[in-house]
Design a protein around this motif. Structure first.
Motif: not given
Length: 589
Positions: A142-161
């Protein structure tokens, strides 16, 4: 008799704004839509349609109701005929139950099932968000895609292991029925495993903010690149859009909505300041999508890649949009250079240049329509012209927006050199027939009354109508005589508890009370208690305020009951049971 849970489902599938707008042109006015009332003569609009509550109300003549009520009044139909009319629109079959009412246990079971599925998807979303914090590989992506913490939190992004059953960490037993029915777990001939593994997770929310499904993107070059939840009782990909809930404020502020093809496009655009983007969910833009989009704003922009697949998707969106077009709405199409998608383009050029391209390089639907149809035709030949007429005729016939339809047919005549009269004959155009039923309307019996200050009970009733989930705080004691506001509140609470919908809308609740003594009272409470506002506060503070209101209301009811018993005691005496009740009320036992 039509089962009440069918009425709930029907009202959940139709949108009152669409229904009324087909008969009475609506204009956005704040949170609601406004028009001049079709049921009485007026010069200034006082007819309000609430997309949130799913009912209409005229502040001039008092007409009010759900989508069913509007069709009954406007077209002069009976209740069952209006239900059949709306059911036909959404492809539902009206069931009939002879001689008996709904089974409350069945309704409760359906409601419980939906709540269980919602709890399952929400718990999965919470799990994926927590997992993102534990896996650097997903964080780095996600960092490589340029997304910051606020945007990740706003859209509720996560990870399926990785692994076959990561969800077993939070769901016991694993598997269970809800995991399978919500699409989170796959049942492969008795073998169960998580649908999403080693993917960045994009939770998909409905207009209430409830997680109803997911999109998952791989971190490498594995296939498929994107994996989506299947259609479930919660999730219908043809009727939902990714990012719509998260982008509500930005859409309202910008006055437009941008439709792109992928989840990451939506999130990347938001990262660079364009928060009004949405995406279809692994499917082409459907007619239902177009309806939803046009309810949000007057200006809709479709942004597609410039390759063959992007142009095919754009044309499909146009085809599905034609029957939904309205003369006060505008649709535009923007094609990016073939080496770009919205994600890469905004990273390369920034917000200002992207919006400049959006506003000045996009084509209005009318221009794109003719460009696409005539792209491979030679309009200098009669054969090319006849092919254009043949290709465009069935599409033009689908356009319901009268002014735009007329202008496009006029433009076709100019392109092929046929005068309007001959072109109309060639297209098989007939003069529209007037529906005689629309010449007369039944005026509602209510007359307008000036708003009055609501009582505490009426405030609580109104809050409960807007927030049905708060019914858990409504516990009325057995001794309370159910009259007046107390009876209205008790009936409302019982109706919500018995509803087949997990969180019924105001329209669904009031349809269940159609013809009851409380129907008009509930509408009066909404109207008299600041009915022109659109409160949407689901915060814990508001719920706590409602709970405290119930506590104060119960004290009021208790005091009223004590006073009534004391008065009766002084006048005619009390029975033994009434004496015990008075004593218990006075002592608090």
């Amino acid at each position: 008799m039509i089962p009440s849970d069918f009425i709930d489902e029907l009202l959940a599938k139709v949108d009152i704004v669409d229904i009324i707008d087909e008969h009475v042109p609506l204009k956005k006015g704040g949170a609601n839509y406004m028009a001049c009332c079709p049921f009485h003569k007026e010069k200034s609009p006082s007819f309000s349609v609430s997309p949130h509550k799913q009912f209409y109300h005229c502040f001039g003549c008092g007409a009010h109701g759900s989508a069913i009520g509007f069709i009954m009044e406007y077209q002069g139909l009976s209740f069952s005929e209006a239900v059949q009319y709306l059911a036909d629109r959404v492809g539902m079959t009206v069931p009939r139950v002879k001689g008996k009412a709904d089974n409350p246990e069945q309704r409760a079971e359906r409601k419980k099932k939906q709540q269980t599925l919602e709890e399952t998807t929400q718990a999965a979303a919470d799990f994926y968000r927590q997992q993102l914090k534990l896996y650097p590989v997903a964080q780095n992506y996600l960092q490589q895609r340029g997304l910051n913490t606020d945007i990740i939190e706003h859209y509720g992004l996560g990870y399926a292991p990785e692994g076959w059953q990561p969800l077993a960490q939070v769901f016991q037993p694993y598997p269970n029925t809800a995991l399978v029915e919500s699409g989170m777990v796959i049942d492969n001939e008795g073998k169960h495993y998580d649908r999403f593994r080693h993917r960045v997770m994009f939770p998909i929310r409905d207009p209430r903010g409830q997680v109803i499904g997911f999109g998952g993107r791989v971190l490498d070059d594995s296939k498929p690149k994107y994996l989506n939840s299947p259609d479930t009782p919660l999730f219908d990909k043809g009727r939902n859009l990714y990012g719509l809930y998260e982008g509500r404020s930005a859409i309202k502020e910008a006055g437009r909505i941008l439709v792109v093809e992928g989840y990451m496009d939506v999130v990347a655009l938001a990262q660079f300041g364009i928060g009004y983007g949405v995406a279809a969910l692994g499917t082409a833009t459907t007619a239902e999508h177009v309806k939803i989009l046009m309810r949000q704003t007057d200006s809709v922009y479709f942004c597609f890649d410039g390759d063959a697949a992007g142009r095919k998707a754009a044309w499909r969106a146009l085809e599905n949009a034609l029957p939904q077009l309205k003369d006060d709405k505008s649709l535009h199409f923007l094609f990016l250079p073939e080496q770009h998608d919205p994600d890469s383009y905004i990273r390369a050029h920034g917000k200002t240049e992207f919006e400049d391209a959006l506003l000045h390089q996009s084509k209005p639907l009318s221009e794109y329509f003719w460009d696409a149809l005539s792209e491979n035709l030679n309009l200098r030949t009669q054969e090319g012209k006849s092919q254009l007429v043949k290709a465009s005729a069935p599409l033009l016939a689908q356009i319901s927006a009268p002014a735009l339809g007329f202008l496009l047919k006029q433009q076709l005549g100019e392109l092929v050199g046929i005068d309007p009269a001959n072109l109309a004959q060639l297209l098989g155009q007939e003069a529209p027939k007037r529906d005689s039923r629309q010449k007369s309307y039944k005026l509602p019996k209510e007359t307008f009354r000036q708003p009055q200050m609501p009582t505490l009970a009426q405030k609580q009733i109104r809050a409960l109508l807007l927030h049905p989930a708060w019914v858990v705080h409504v516990q009325l004691p057995d001794y309370l005589p159910l009259t007046g506001d107390a009876a209205c509140l008790a009936t409302l609470a019982e109706t919500i508890r018995n509803s087949s919908a997990a969180e019924p809308t105001g329209a669904q609740i009031l349809e269940q009370l159609r013809g009851s003594e409380y129907e008009n009272a509930l509408f009066d409470i909404l109207r008299n208690s600041e009915a022109t506002t659109e409160p949407d506060d689901h915060s814990e503070e508001s719920e706590t305020e409602f709970l405290h209101g119930m506590q104060r209301l119960l004290r009021e009811f208790k005091t009223t009951q004590i006073d009534a018993l004391k008065t009766k005691h002084s006048q005619s005496g009390l029975s033994a049971e009434e004496q015990r009740l008075l004593l218990s009320l006075l002592t608090g036992r």
